[in-house]
Design a protein around this motif. Structure first.
Motif, PDB file in Angstrom:
ATOM      1  N   ASP B  69     132.695  71.720 111.306  1.00  0.00           N
ATOM      2  CA  ASP B  69     131.607  71.347 110.422  1.00  0.00           C
ATOM      3  C   ASP B  69     130.602  72.462 110.183  1.00  0.00           C
ATOM      4  O   ASP B  69     129.579  72.253 109.546  1.00  0.00           O
ATOM      5  N   TRP B  70     130.882  73.634 110.739  1.00  0.00           N
ATOM      6  CA  TRP B  70     129.921  74.726 110.628  1.00  0.00           C
ATOM      7  C   TRP B  70     130.524  75.949 109.961  1.00  0.00           C
ATOM      8  O   TRP B  70     131.702  76.226 110.136  1.00  0.00           O
ATOM      9  N   THR B  71     129.679  76.673 109.247  1.00  0.00           N
ATOM     10  CA  THR B  71     130.083  78.020 108.847  1.00  0.00           C
ATOM     11  C   THR B  71     128.928  78.964 109.163  1.00  0.00           C
ATOM     12  O   THR B  71     127.759  78.579 109.110  1.00  0.00           O
ATOM     13  N   ALA B 111     123.503  80.007 108.821  1.00  0.00           N
ATOM     14  CA  ALA B 111     124.397  79.053 109.487  1.00  0.00           C
ATOM     15  C   ALA B 111     124.293  77.740 108.723  1.00  0.00           C
ATOM     16  O   ALA B 111     123.190  77.285 108.409  1.00  0.00           O
ATOM     17  N   THR B 112     125.432  77.146 108.394  1.00  0.00           N
ATOM     18  CA  THR B 112     125.425  75.898 107.630  1.00  0.00           C
ATOM     19  C   THR B 112     126.177  74.815 108.376  1.00  0.00           C
ATOM     20  O   THR B 112     127.276  75.039 108.873  1.00  0.00           O
ATOM     21  N   ARG B 113     125.573  73.646 108.466  1.00  0.00           N
ATOM     22  CA  ARG B 113     126.214  72.483 109.068  1.00  0.00           C
ATOM     23  C   ARG B 113     126.571  71.540 107.923  1.00  0.00           C
ATOM     24  O   ARG B 113     125.729  71.214 107.099  1.00  0.00           O
ATOM     25  N   TYR B 114     127.837  71.127 107.876  1.00  0.00           N
ATOM     26  CA  TYR B 114     128.280  70.222 106.821  1.00  0.00           C
ATOM     27  C   TYR B 114     128.399  68.808 107.346  1.00  0.00           C
ATOM     28  O   TYR B 114     128.929  68.585 108.433  1.00  0.00           O
ATOM     29  N   PHE B 115     127.903  67.862 106.567  1.00  0.00           N
ATOM     30  CA  PHE B 115     128.067  66.446 106.886  1.00  0.00           C
ATOM     31  C   PHE B 115     128.953  65.861 105.793  1.00  0.00           C
ATOM     32  O   PHE B 115     129.363  66.577 104.896  1.00  0.00           O
ATOM     33  N   SER B 119     124.624  68.859 103.454  1.00  0.00           N
ATOM     34  CA  SER B 119     124.725  70.066 104.269  1.00  0.00           C
ATOM     35  C   SER B 119     123.318  70.556 104.562  1.00  0.00           C
ATOM     36  O   SER B 119     122.364  70.253 103.846  1.00  0.00           O
TER      37      SER B 119
END
Lengths: 165, 370, 72
Positions: B69-71, B111-115, B119
């Motif tokens: 879920d992260w990039t 840093a990106t967290r995707y839901f 996001s």
């Protein structure tokens, strides 16, 4: 006035046409051509546990799901699982190119007009359904992520463990 | 003798913020693949009767999917400016063509967290030069509608800059900027996506150009930008028309219009050619005065003869060629020409007695997806 | 004028003219990398913005919290 409020409330509550195909619903009756052009009726597969997956060559997560479906097929076909992947590619050639890179040893059906899209009310690409031996939808998964593997496997195992109707 | 800083990339220029992920309405998220990009860019500027300014900029881009879920995304750039300062009517020493060398190093990390349908990204940027340091942070959130045909983006950022000019005019001067952006992207048809966004920025601190005589600017600046984008896909995979418009205005009295057009056209074996055209027009700042330098100067009042704050129009014409090799590698070559002229301003007259500026850039890029 | 334009633009995008929402299986062309609003290449985009902001007075509209510059 209360009538109007009620109607409004109903409008909000009543799902719009084409609402999700919920767990517990019967699998819609569809007949689609397979890879060799021979029509296959989903209804004829009753008695098996189905993993029905809707995909397209341009769908990024499908590159993850296909190798895993192949593995699942190898492991569980003998116990009664049938993986059915339905391509919604308009252009058959694009689907075939995808299948060259991601070989699919399971059942492949082709729906270039996307008739099944509204019929199954697909919320995303890909979407997969686990269907019990009784032809009823058990669960639905929109998209395909790492964590779906464990969940899907558990749901399939549970459906396989059910006695045949 | 005064060192005249080339107004060009001298310093660096606006380090990129992260681009609105809002743009991705309709696309798959998170990106399933990692990516590494290398790019070498070369900029050369000409002015009549002046020597050339050159900027060389090698840069590295890395995008890594982490867990599911992260990039994490990082960017490293090094730009070096060399050559003589251009002959600007507002620089006293410009005519002597003093050589200038300046190097800027910059690093961006996001840093990106995707839901499922949202996001959240956090990022930071650091940039260092001899005379200009900048530290910035930002946060951007996106929200998709249930059918993923609409994405709302909200972002805020803050930057903390310090100026220490090499000529001693600016000693540890500060400038802080806060900005916020709200955007909506929408799938219009199965081949059209549009996006509208507004950006507000408020900055305060030191804005003067320490390398120019008689340059005194307000101690704050409020900016607004309205940006509209539209992308259209043709039947041929990869063939896309992109149109963008930006309306900008600020508390210094500048209003600007910028229009971008790019047409991406694939041909033989996945090669791509992309011609593009850009037009920019701006009005002058309230405190910009036409040459000769000193005209209109009142002690204690803002004053600048910086050509960048003048009224003019500019055109960029570019052509890019993309050459893929293998399924994971892509290379591209881009050539662009920039020309700025007082007479090209839209909706009004350009500032008089400006020397036209021309520039040519060449870029070579390499991208690897894994 | 700025405000009127902004309101109009946002209204258009929000309301849209899409009478028929695009379905997930109809997004083949939209899923392409080239359809990304950022153009798909961060380094290329940033260099172009750098050249523009070093020569022109306007900026913004593409993101927030960019590092500053000595370009005034």
């Amino acid at each position: 006035m209360p009538v109007r409020v009620l109607l409004l409330a109903l409008l909000l509550v009543v799902p719009p046409p084409g609402a999700a195909l919920d767990p517990g619903s019967p699998l819609p009756a569809v007949t689609l051509p397979g890879r060799d052009g021979e029509p296959v009726a989903l209804g004829a597969l009753r008695g098996k546990v189905l993993l029905v997956d809707f995909w397209a060559s341009w769908c990024a997560p499908c590159r993850e799901s296909f190798p895993w479906f192949a593995q699942l097929h190898e492991e569980l076909a003998s116990r009664g699982l049938q993986v059915v992947a339905i391509s919604l590619d308009q252009d058959r050639a694009e689907a075939e190119r995808f299948l060259t890179t991601f070989p699919a040893p399971f059942t492949l059906l082709f729906d270039p007009d996307a008739k099944t899209g509204p019929l199954f009310a697909l919320p995303a690409m890909p979407t997969s359904f686990v269907v019990g031996r009784d032809g009823m939808v058990r669960t639905r998964h929109a998209g395909f992520r790492e964590r779906d593997r464990a969940t899907l496997r558990a749901e399939i195992e549970a459906a396989l463990a059910e006695p045949a109707p | 003798m005064q060192l005249t800083r080339p107004p060009l990339l001298a310093a660096a220029l606006a380090l990129p913020g992260i681009v609105l992920p809002a743009s991705e309405a309709g696309a798959e998220r998170p990106p399933g693949a990692g990516e590494v990009g290398l790019r070498y860019s070369h900029y050369q500027e000409y002015q009549p009767g002046a020597e050339r300014i050159e900027v060389v900029l090698p840069a590295l881009f890395v995008l890594v999917p982490v867990a599911e879920d992260w990039t994490i995304q990082g960017q490293l750039a090094l730009d070096s400016v060399s050559g003589a300062s251009p002959l600007y009517h507002d620089t006293l020493s410009g005519a002597s063509g003093i050589g200038v060398d300046d190097v800027r190093r910059s690093l961006d990390v996001d840093a990106t967290r995707y839901f499922d349908r949202a996001s959240l990204a956090f990022g930071a940027s650091v940039s260092r030069e001899d005379d200009y340091d900048s530290d910035a942070v930002r946060a951007v959130a996106t929200f998709d509608s249930a059918d993923r045909n609409r994405t709302i983006t909200v972002g805020v950022g803050y930057s903390d800059d310090t100026i220490d000019s090499v000529n001693g005019v600016a000693e540890h001067e500060a400038r802080n900027t806060t900005d916020a952006q709200v955007g909506v992207a929408r799938v219009l048809t199965s081949r059209d996506v549009a996006q509208a966004s507004v950006t507000f920025a408020h900055g305060s601190g030191y804005y003067d150009d320490p390398y120019k005589v008689l340059d005194r600017r307000p101690g704050s600046r409020d900016e607004r930008a309205l940006s509209l984008r539209w992308n259209h896909a043709y039947d041929t995979p990869g063939e896309v028309l992109r149109v963008a418009y930006r309306l900008f205005d600020d508390s210094w009295g500048i209003t600007a219009h910028s229009v971008d057009l790019a047409w991406r056209h694939p041909f033989a074996n996945d090669f791509v050619v992309e011609p593009s055209l850009r037009y920019h027009s701006q009005s002058a700042a309230d405190f910009y005065f036409d040459p000769p330098v000193g005209t209109g100067f009142v002690p204690g009042e803002p004053y600048s003869a910086d050509a960048r704050l003048s009224a003019f129009g500019a055109v960029t014409a570019a052509i890019k060629l993309e050459v893929p090799f293998g399924s994971r590698w892509r290379s591209d070559f881009k050539l662009s020409f920039y020309r700025q002229k007082s007479a090209w301003r839209a909706f009004g007259d350009g500032s008089p007695d400006l020397l036209p500026v021309s520039a040519r850039t060449f870029e070579i890029g390499l991208t690897y997806e894994y | 004028m700025t405000r009127a334009l902004a309101t109009l633009a946002i209204a258009i995008v929000l309301a849209g003219c899409a009478a028929q929402p695009v379905q997930p299986w109809e997004k083949r062309l939209l899923a392409q990398r080239a359809m990304r609003m950022d153009g798909g290449n961060a380094l290329e985009r940033d260099f172009a913005r750098q050249v523009e902001t070093s020569r022109e007075a306007a900026r913004g509209g593409e993101g927030v919290g960019g590092g500053g510059c000595g370009c005034n």
